[in-house]
Scaffold this active site. Structure first.
Site: not given
Ligand code: ARG
Length: 467
Positions: A159, A303
Site C-alpha cells: 500500500h 513518466e
C-alpha cells in the site's frame, strides 16, 4: 495513382479521395522484406507445379532477389508520397519495372489476403525475437545492479506504506522475474504462430496441398538462414487462414504486459527518486530539466514510459474492437491492425533500450536508505514473531504489538527507548536487551527463511549467503 492489382471490371477511375483513404503503404512498407520472401517461396511453388517454366522462374527469382538486395541496402525509400495502394502492389509494380510481363504471372493462385497474413506473421516472429534481445539486455543491467548493491536492505512496501525490511536484490529480482516471464510469453506466442500457405483469397488454390507443404518448407529452410524461427505449413482451413488476426492480438497483449511491467518499474523509480524517499539518484544523462525552475531534475523518461502503457492498451483495444464484428473471411477493416502492431513493437523496443541505459547508471543512496530503516514500525512484525516464539498466540501477539506501537506513536517514545517495566506492561515476555536487537534490518531479513532465492549473485554477504 500507380497501377493497381485490380481494375478490369471498373469503368471509372477511382476517386482520389478513395485512393488516399484506402492506401496503407505509408505503414505496411514494414512488411516489404517478408512479402518479398513470400513471393520468392511462391515462385518456387508455381514453378514446381508447372505454372512457370524454367526461364520464367529464373527471371522472376532474379527480379525478386534484386528487389530484396535493394531493400536490404536501404536503396528503397518508403514514405507517404508512395503512390501504390499497399506494399504488395508496390512490389508487384517494381517487379514489372524490372522484368516486364513475366511478372504478371507472379499473382497466379495468390491473393493479398493470404500475402498480408504471411508477411505479418513473419514480421511478428522476427520483431518478437528482436525484442527478446532488448529484454535480455535490460535483465543484464538489473543483474549488474544487483551485484553492485548485493548487501543493501531497503524498507519494503505494501500500500506504499512501510511494511518490512527486504533485500534490495529481491526488489531487483522481482523485476527480473517479470521480464523473464515476458520473454517466455513472447517466445510462446511466436512459436505458436503457424505461417500458412495455399489459402488464396479464401477458398484455396488449384495447387496441391502437398506441393505447398514440401516446396515451401524446402524453400524456407534455405531462405536467409532463418529456418529455426519458422513454423510453416499448408493451411488446414483457408477461411480461417485469411481472417485470423489472433496472432496480432496475442502479441500486442504480450507487449502490453511488458509495457505494464516497465510502467510499474518506472513508478517505483519515480517515487524512489523524490526528495521524500531519496533512495536513488538517476543519472543526469537520463533526466531532463525545467524551463522555469532551475533546480529541477525530472524523471521524464520514466513518466513517458508510464504514460505510453496507455498507448499499448489502446492499440490492443483497437484491434480487438476492429475484429469483433467481422464476418468471415477477409474484410478491409483488417488492414487497420498494422499501425497498432508496428506502433506497439516500436514503443516497447524504445522503452527497453532507454531503460537499460538508465538502470545501468542508477545509483542507490545507501545513507538515505539507512535513515528510512530506522523507522521502528518496519520491525513490528518481527516483534510479533518474538512473542509467538515465546508461546503467545499470533492473533494475541498482533494485538499486543499494535498497542505497543500506538503507545509509542502517541507518546513520542521509541520502543527501543522504553524501560523494561514499561515493555512488561504490554507483555511479561518482553526482555529489553533481546527486543532492542530486533530493530536491525539485517536481523529482520535473516529471520525470513522461506525464500528460495536463485543463487546467481556470485560470492555473497552473510545475509544472501544463506540463500
Ligand atoms: N493492404 C491490405 C491489408 O493490409 C491487403 C489486402 C487487401 N485485400 C483486398 N482484397 N483488398 O489488409
Amino acid at each position: 495513382m500507380a497501377k493497381k492489382l485490380w481494375g478490369g471490371r471498373f469503368s471509372k477511375k477511382t476517386n482520389p479521395l478513395v485512393e488516399e483513404f484506402t492506401k496503407s503503404i505509408q505503414y505496411d512498407y514494414k512488411l516489404a522484406k517478408y512479402d518479398l520472401l513470400g513471393s520468392l517461396a511462391h515462385v518456387e511453388i508455381l514453378s514446381k507445379s508447372g505454372y512457370l517454366n524454367a526461364d520464367e522462374t529464373k527471371t522472376l527469382k532474379g527480379g525478386l532477389d534484386l528487389l530484396y538486395a535493394r531493400l536490404e541496402s536501404g536503396k528503397i525509400k518508403f514514405d507517404t508520397r508512395n503512390k501504390e495502394e499497399d506494399i504488395h502492389t508496390y512490389i508487384q509494380n517494381e517487379l514489372y519495372r524490372e522484368v516486364g510481363d513475366v511478372s504478371l504471372k507472379l499473382h497466379t493462385a495468390r491473393s493479398r489476403n493470404d500475402q498480408v497474413v504471411f508477411a505479418a506473421k513473419w514480421y511478428v516472429k522476427m520483431a518478437a525475437l528482436e525484442l527478446t534481445g532488448d529484454i535480455s539486455k535490460l535483465i543484464t543491467a538489473f543483474y549488474s545492479l544487483a551485484r553492485k548493491y548485493k548487501d543493501v536492505i531497503i524498507p519494503g512496501f505494501t500500500h506504499l506504506q512501510h511494511a518490512q525490511p527486504v533485500c534490495l536484490t529481491d526488489y531487483l529480482f522481482a523485476y527480473i522475474n517479470m521480464l523473464e516471464r515476458d520473454i517466455k510469453r513472447l517466445d510462446y506466442i511466436s512459436k505458436n504462430i503457424k505461417i500458412t500457405l495455399g489459402a488464396g483469397a479464401l477458398a484455396g488454390t488449384p495447387i496441391s496441398a502437398q506441393e505447398y507443404q514440401i516446396k515451401a518448407e524446402e524453400f524456407l529452410g534455405e531462405v536467409k538462414g532463418l529456418k529455426a524461427a519458422f513454423n510453416i505449413e499448408t493451411t488446414t482451413n483457408s477461411l480461417d487462414a485469411v481472417s485470423d488476426r489472433d496472432f496480432v492480438i496475442e502479441i500486442i497483449s504480450a507487449l502490453s504486459i511488458v509495457a505494464m511491467h516497465l510502467s510499474r518499474l518506472s513508478e517505483d523509480l519515480i517515487i524512489w527518486s523524490t526528495k521524500e524517499f531519496d533512495f536513488i539518484e538517476i543519472d543526469d544523462s537520463f533526466c531532463t530539466g525545467s524551463s522555469l525552475m532551475p533546480q529541477k531534475k525530472n524523471p521524464d523518461v520514466l513518466e513517458l514510459i508510464r504514460g505510453y502503457s496507455g498507448r499499448l492498451y489502446g492499440n490492443l483495444m483497437s484491434v480487438l474492437t476492429m475484429m469483433k464484428g467481422l464476418p468471415l473471411t477477409y474484410n478491409r477493416d483488417m488492414q487497420l491492425d498494422k499501425e497498432p502492431l508496428f506502433n506497439s513493437f516500436e514503443i516497447v523496443s524504445k522503452e527497453l533500450k532507454v531503460l537499460t541505459g538508465l538502470i545501468a547508471t542508477l545509483k542507490f543512496n545507501e545513507g538515505k536508505i539507512d535513515e528510512h530503516l530506522k523507522d521502528e514500525s518496519l520491525y513490528a512484525t518481527d516483534l510479533v514473531y518474538y512473542l509467538v516464539d515465546r508461546g503467545i498466540a499470533f492473533k494475541e501477539a498482533h494485538t499486543i504489538i499494535g498497542k505497543l506501537i500506538k503507545y509509542s506513536i502517541d507518546n513520542g517514545i521509541e520502543i527501543k527507548a522504553m524501560p523494561e517495566d514499561k515493555l512488561k506492561y504490554f507483555s511479561d515476555k518482553f526482555v529489553k536487551k533481546e527486543i532492542v536487537k530486533l530493530f536491525d534490518p539485517k536481523v529482520s531479513v535473516e529471520s525470513k527463511k522461506s525464500i528460495k532465492r536463485p543463487n546467481v549473485l556470485g560470492s555473497l554477504n552473510v545475509t544472501l549467503g544463506k540463500m
